[in-house]
Every structure is written in C-alpha cells, then in structure tokens.
Design an enzyme around this catalytic site. Sequence first.
Site, PDB file in Angstrom:
ATOM      1  N   ASP A 169     113.659  30.683 -23.313  1.00 27.54           N
ATOM      2  CA  ASP A 169     113.177  29.292 -23.315  1.00 27.54           C
ATOM      3  C   ASP A 169     114.052  28.425 -24.215  1.00 27.54           C
ATOM      4  O   ASP A 169     114.498  28.874 -25.273  1.00 27.54           O
ATOM      5  CB  ASP A 169     111.722  29.272 -23.830  1.00 27.54           C
ATOM      6  CG  ASP A 169     111.006  27.978 -23.482  1.00 27.54           C
ATOM      7  OD1 ASP A 169     111.603  27.120 -22.794  1.00 27.54           O
ATOM      8  OD2 ASP A 169     109.844  27.815 -23.907  1.00 27.54           O
TER       9      ASP A 169
ATOM     10  N   HIS B 229     110.575  25.586 -11.575  1.00 29.26           N
ATOM     11  CA  HIS B 229     110.306  24.842 -12.815  1.00 29.26           C
ATOM     12  C   HIS B 229     111.546  24.056 -13.233  1.00 29.26           C
ATOM     13  O   HIS B 229     111.447  22.888 -13.632  1.00 29.26           O
ATOM     14  CB  HIS B 229     109.884  25.837 -13.900  1.00 29.26           C
ATOM     15  CG  HIS B 229     109.521  25.202 -15.202  1.00 29.26           C
ATOM     16  ND1 HIS B 229     108.448  24.363 -15.347  1.00 29.26           N
ATOM     17  CD2 HIS B 229     110.099  25.284 -16.438  1.00 29.26           C
ATOM     18  CE1 HIS B 229     108.371  23.957 -16.610  1.00 29.26           C
ATOM     19  NE2 HIS B 229     109.361  24.492 -17.291  1.00 29.26           N
TER      20      HIS B 229
HETATM   21  C1  HEM Z   1     103.611  26.752 -19.418  1.00 28.89           C
HETATM   22  C2  HEM Z   1     104.421  26.147 -20.232  1.00 28.89           C
HETATM   23  C3  HEM Z   1     105.906  26.219 -20.065  1.00 28.89           C
HETATM   24  C4  HEM Z   1     106.730  27.306 -20.121  1.00 28.89           C
HETATM   25  C5  HEM Z   1     106.334  28.746 -20.406  1.00 28.89           C
HETATM   26  C6  HEM Z   1     108.074  26.846 -19.886  1.00 28.89           C
HETATM   27  C7  HEM Z   1     109.190  27.652 -19.837  1.00 28.89           C
HETATM   28  C8  HEM Z   1     110.469  27.236 -19.508  1.00 28.89           C
HETATM   29  C9  HEM Z   1     111.604  28.094 -19.342  1.00 28.89           C
HETATM   30  C10 HEM Z   1     111.591  29.609 -19.472  1.00 28.89           C
HETATM   31  C11 HEM Z   1     112.661  27.307 -19.018  1.00 28.89           C
HETATM   32  C12 HEM Z   1     114.113  27.745 -18.686  1.00 28.89           C
HETATM   33  C13 HEM Z   1     115.068  27.739 -19.856  1.00 28.89           C
HETATM   34  C14 HEM Z   1     115.240  26.423 -20.556  1.00 28.89           C
HETATM   35  O1  HEM Z   1     114.459  26.163 -21.463  1.00 28.89           O
HETATM   36  O2  HEM Z   1     116.130  25.624 -20.242  1.00 28.89           O
HETATM   37  C15 HEM Z   1     112.203  25.946 -19.020  1.00 28.89           C
HETATM   38  C16 HEM Z   1     112.986  24.850 -18.758  1.00 28.89           C
HETATM   39  C17 HEM Z   1     112.562  23.542 -18.876  1.00 28.89           C
HETATM   40  N1  HEM Z   1     111.268  23.132 -19.059  1.00 28.89           N
HETATM   41 FE1  HEM Z   1     109.644  24.307 -19.308  1.00 28.89          FE
HETATM   42  N2  HEM Z   1     108.048  25.484 -19.699  1.00 28.89           N
HETATM   43  C18 HEM Z   1     106.744  25.060 -19.791  1.00 28.89           C
HETATM   44  C19 HEM Z   1     106.266  23.784 -19.633  1.00 28.89           C
HETATM   45  C20 HEM Z   1     107.069  22.674 -19.494  1.00 28.89           C
HETATM   46  C21 HEM Z   1     106.594  21.316 -19.410  1.00 28.89           C
HETATM   47  C22 HEM Z   1     105.115  20.910 -19.454  1.00 28.89           C
HETATM   48  C23 HEM Z   1     107.703  20.521 -19.313  1.00 28.89           C
HETATM   49  C24 HEM Z   1     107.828  19.020 -19.208  1.00 28.89           C
HETATM   50  C25 HEM Z   1     106.821  18.185 -19.108  1.00 28.89           C
HETATM   51  C26 HEM Z   1     108.868  21.383 -19.318  1.00 28.89           C
HETATM   52  C27 HEM Z   1     110.171  20.946 -19.258  1.00 28.89           C
HETATM   53  C28 HEM Z   1     111.270  21.760 -19.129  1.00 28.89           C
HETATM   54  C29 HEM Z   1     112.636  21.272 -18.993  1.00 28.89           C
HETATM   55  C30 HEM Z   1     113.106  19.826 -19.041  1.00 28.89           C
HETATM   56  C31 HEM Z   1     113.446  22.399 -18.820  1.00 28.89           C
HETATM   57  C32 HEM Z   1     114.981  22.433 -18.580  1.00 28.89           C
HETATM   58  C33 HEM Z   1     115.234  22.330 -17.101  1.00 28.89           C
HETATM   59  C34 HEM Z   1     116.705  22.450 -16.762  1.00 28.89           C
HETATM   60  O3  HEM Z   1     117.466  21.563 -17.179  1.00 28.89           O
HETATM   61  O4  HEM Z   1     117.059  23.411 -16.090  1.00 28.89           O
HETATM   62  N3  HEM Z   1     108.450  22.670 -19.419  1.00 28.89           N
HETATM   63  N4  HEM Z   1     110.853  25.926 -19.300  1.00 28.89           N
END
Ligand code: HEM
Length: 325
Positions: free
Chosen positions: A151, A224
């Site tokens: 993450d 996601h």
């Molecule tokens: C259940 C809760 C969440 C989990 C476990 C989670 C997990 C992750 C993981 C594993 C990644 C891929 C690696 C990275 O961080 O770039 C990611 C990417 C991302 N997440 Fe989440 N996330 C969650 C909720 C959210 C929420 C609520 C938002 C925004 C409102 C969000 C926004 C983002 C963004 C902007 C990225 C980068 C996307 C990219 O540029 O590829 N995440 N998240």
Amino acid sequence: MPTTPPESQAVSTAVTRSAIFLVATLADGDDHAATVRAWCADVAAVVRAVGHRVPDGNLSCVCGFGSQAWDRLFGAPRPAALHPFREFGAGERMAPATPGDLLLHIRAESMDLCFELATQLLGKLGNAVRVVDEVHGFRNFDMRAMIGFVDGTENPSGREAVDFTVIGEEDAGFAGGSYVIVQKYLHDMAGWNALPVERQELIIGRKKLSDIELDASVKPSNSHSSLTTLDDDGQEVKILRNNMMFGRPGAGEFGTYFIAYARSPAPIEQMLENMFVGRPPGNYDRLLDFSRAVTGGLFFVPSADLLEALADRSGPTAGGARPTA
Ligand code: HEM
C-alpha cells in the site's frame, strides 16, 4: 504582503511504524469552545516536548477541524472548500458520515510516543471534547495493507506531495492548509482470502507479490487502481494517503484506517464516488464487497502558523453573528 508561505503542519512526513487516529466531538458550552481555542496555541509546544526526548522517533501530529466545529469555534472567515463529509453509495455499499469535530493524526516510529502525545493533548482538552473514535494503527511489514497488497506505492513524494496537498493562492487566507478525509474500514478477511490471488490482483490492479501494476490490456476499468486514478485534462490528480492497519484477531476484527490529504476535498470525493457508485455507475470497486466503511469525516487542517493564531480568535458572538476577522 508576506514573502514566505505559511508553515504547514506535518502533513507529508515519511511513513512511520505507528499512528493513533483520534476523532472527537466538542462539548456544548462557550467555556469548552474557549478551551479548545486556547489549546490550539499549545499543540506545537506539546509535540516538541514529547518528541524532543526521542530524536529518532519522528513524532508528529496533524490537527484538523470539521465544518460545524469551525463555525462554532472560529466563525468567519472559513476555508472555502470546508463542508460536512458527503456520503456516497447506498445500502450495503455505503460511505457513511459519522460525527467528528476534531481530528488528531499522531504518527511516530513507536506506539509509546504516540500514546504519550495523545495522553498529553487530550489531557489539556479535558472535558471540552469527547473522543468518539480512537484507532491505534501500525505499519505492516513489507508495507502491506491488511488485504496483503503493498500500500502507498503511488503516493506523491517530495515537491509533488506538497503541490498536491497544500492550499495556495486559490484560497489565500488559508494558504499552507490542507483537507483530510478519514474512513475506518472493516474487512471480511475470510471472504477475501478465499479468492484466488489472480482475482484479487484484478480487483486491485497490481500484482500481489511484486506490486507491479497490471498491464493496461488486462487491468479492468473497475480495478481499485483504475477507479482512483483521476485525470484532469491529461494531468493526473493525486492525493496523499497514509493508511494504517489495525485490528484484534481474537475478536475477528481486521481493519484499515484510510486517511488521505489533498489541497481540496474534491479529488478524494471523486475517488469515493468512483469506488462506491462506480465509473460509470454500477462499475464499482469490488474491494468494497469485502470491505465496509464504518466511519467517515472531512476536516480542514490549518497551517501550523494559523493553528497557533486561531487561539486569538474570539469565536462567533452569542447572538450567532460571525466575526469578520
Ligand atoms: C479499504 C480500504 C483501502 C485499501 C485496503 C486500499 C489499498 C490500496 C492498495 C493496496 C493500493 C495499491 C498500491 C498503492 O498504494 O499505490 C491502493 C492504491 C490507491 N488507493 Fe486505495 N485502498 C483503500 C481505500 C482507498 C480509498 C477510500 C481511496 C480514495 C478515496 C483510495 C485511493 C487510492 C489511490 C489514489 C491509489 C493509487 C492508485 C494508482 O495511482 O494506481 N484507496 N489502495
């Protein structure tokens, strides 16, 4: 005209091993509001006093205020984009708004430092606030989230992190500030772990072991990663996340505390809409079939300079009129 921009709070500090997230509501009464205002001038000194004793501890605290609390504590002028948390989705797949006037995001390399700072800061607030949510989070090894994927990889860093999180001329009176959205998620880990890894990878949009992004030819539009990638006229709009794991295995509780900073709430809200409603509607984030949001709050984070100066605001007058400066 000031020549140097206001000093921001510690929004874009490096990821630490531990964090405490505190959300509190304000008690009724003008005396309690006055206590919180006076406290604003003390926060930085308390962080220094606790943090100085462990130089490598990277102790920091970011302090934010909810929309109604801002009006009650400080009146006008108010941050241009501050409003109550907007709910997204419906039924089982819902991002709910929950009460919260004050947010403290305390970070350090070890929990003892976070604990001491939380104790000191809350001690000074006394019964002027009531803590309605307290989460003690930790960074998992290998930087992995509860769901087993790395993450934070696509977080902006350095200059880019500042550009995406710090308010500038668009709201000059609040320059140096930020907005922050928090949500507490609980996961159905049995359900998630029952999925084949290949299916999980399609849901997240990255490889689980290597953290490499899936090729565009195979990455689904409802992954996601796809739903949280925003494009503004060819320019990607980023937010700064600092999610932490929390839980109690013995109680079957497995959680992610989501926290994201940006210079406007709009990009975070757009991502929430894409995840919960779908882009286009119906094409939603399947991570939500295994993750339930149980809290939601939006807060304004004043610059460090403004936080200290807020102690001198007199607050709205008893008749409800707002002071103009
Ligand atoms: C259940 C809760 C969440 C989990 C476990 C989670 C997990 C992750 C993981 C594993 C990644 C891929 C690696 C990275 O961080 O770039 C990611 C990417 C991302 N997440 Fe989440 N996330 C969650 C909720 C959210 C929420 C609520 C938002 C925004 C409102 C969000 C926004 C983002 C963004 C902007 C990225 C980068 C996307 C990219 O540029 O590829 N995440 N998240």
